[in-house]
Design a protein around this motif. Structure first.
Motif, PDB file in Angstrom:
ATOM      1  N   ARG A  28       0.941  -1.082   0.178  1.00 26.59           N
ATOM      2  CA  ARG A  28      -0.026   0.038   0.000  1.00 26.59           C
ATOM      3  C   ARG A  28       0.807   1.305  -0.053  1.00 26.59           C
ATOM      4  O   ARG A  28       0.353   2.349  -0.121  1.00 26.59           O
ATOM      5  N   ASN A  88       0.435   3.714  -2.657  1.00 25.94           N
ATOM      6  CA  ASN A  88      -0.647   4.535  -2.868  1.00 25.94           C
ATOM      7  C   ASN A  88      -0.864   5.662  -1.749  1.00 25.94           C
ATOM      8  O   ASN A  88      -1.730   6.254  -1.540  1.00 25.94           O
ATOM      9  N   SER A  89       0.267   5.521  -0.912  1.00 27.16           N
ATOM     10  CA  SER A  89       0.126   6.238   0.431  1.00 27.16           C
ATOM     11  C   SER A  89       1.094   7.644   0.139  1.00 27.16           C
ATOM     12  O   SER A  89       2.111   7.744   0.479  1.00 27.16           O
ATOM     13  N   ASN A  90       0.443   8.623  -0.264  1.00 27.08           N
ATOM     14  CA  ASN A  90       1.099   9.736  -0.646  1.00 27.08           C
ATOM     15  C   ASN A  90       1.225  10.929   0.297  1.00 27.08           C
ATOM     16  O   ASN A  90       1.717  11.898   0.232  1.00 27.08           O
ATOM     17  N   VAL A 112      -2.650   9.488   4.994  1.00 19.36           N
ATOM     18  CA  VAL A 112      -3.109   8.242   4.065  1.00 19.36           C
ATOM     19  C   VAL A 112      -2.314   6.949   4.716  1.00 19.36           C
ATOM     20  O   VAL A 112      -3.149   5.886   4.911  1.00 19.36           O
ATOM     21  N   LEU A 113      -1.000   7.108   4.727  1.00 19.77           N
ATOM     22  CA  LEU A 113      -0.553   5.901   5.334  1.00 19.77           C
ATOM     23  C   LEU A 113      -1.045   5.315   6.699  1.00 19.77           C
ATOM     24  O   LEU A 113      -1.301   4.153   7.144  1.00 19.77           O
ATOM     25  N   THR A 114      -1.442   6.321   7.457  1.00 20.27           N
ATOM     26  CA  THR A 114      -2.033   6.131   8.868  1.00 20.27           C
ATOM     27  C   THR A 114      -3.317   5.254   8.702  1.00 20.27           C
ATOM     28  O   THR A 114      -3.426   4.176   9.386  1.00 20.27           O
ATOM     29  N   LYS A 115      -4.195   5.931   7.729  1.00 22.75           N
ATOM     30  CA  LYS A 115      -5.418   4.795   7.517  1.00 22.75           C
ATOM     31  C   LYS A 115      -4.987   3.649   6.983  1.00 22.75           C
ATOM     32  O   LYS A 115      -5.894   2.582   7.287  1.00 22.75           O
ATOM     33  N   GLU A 116      -4.260   3.440   6.106  1.00 20.93           N
ATOM     34  CA  GLU A 116      -3.582   2.275   5.430  1.00 20.93           C
ATOM     35  C   GLU A 116      -3.346   1.392   6.531  1.00 20.93           C
ATOM     36  O   GLU A 116      -3.855  -0.159   6.628  1.00 20.93           O
ATOM     37  N   ALA A 173       3.316   5.195  10.980  1.00 26.03           N
ATOM     38  CA  ALA A 173       3.533   5.978   9.542  1.00 26.03           C
ATOM     39  C   ALA A 173       4.583   6.779   9.389  1.00 26.03           C
ATOM     40  O   ALA A 173       5.244   7.004   8.543  1.00 26.03           O
TER      41      ALA A 173
END
Length: 107
Positions: free
Chosen positions: A64, A67-69, A73-77, A99
């Protein structure tokens, strides 16, 4: 290419720069593994579970990364990965910290 060696605690981690494992960059894999294992979000490593206990989750997070820009976003992933694999809703604060560490170590 030369092999790179890093240490996690007293354990050496060997990998080659830019070599993939099943389409996965090994350097990214080991960076994420180091963060997740240090964090031990479910407490499994602290209970004596094997060192590869979080490997499926780590691989999922690495997939992922592209996709984690942003850190948000990475936190949610990361949250989604642990909900998927454990049914555990980890705090945003804890996932944010992980993250941030991942993105700092990758830069």
């Amino acid at each position: 290419m030369a092999s790179l060696v890093e240490f996690s605690g007293n354990n050496p981690i060997y990998y080659r720069k830019n070599i993939s494992l099943g389409g996965m960059n090994m350097k990214e894999y080991f960076l994420v593994k180091e963060v997740i294992d240090e964090w031990d979000p479910i407490g499994l490593l602290g209970m004596g579970c094997p060192d590869d206990e979080y490997d499926p989750e780590i691989k999922d997070i690495v997939k992922r990364l592209s996709n984690s820009n942003s850190v948000d976003v990475l936190t949610k992933e990361i949250q989604e990965v642990f909900i998927k694999w454990f049914g555990e809703h980890l705090s945003t604060r804890d996932c944010l910290s992980a993250a941030q560490k991942i993105l700092v170590r990758m830069s």
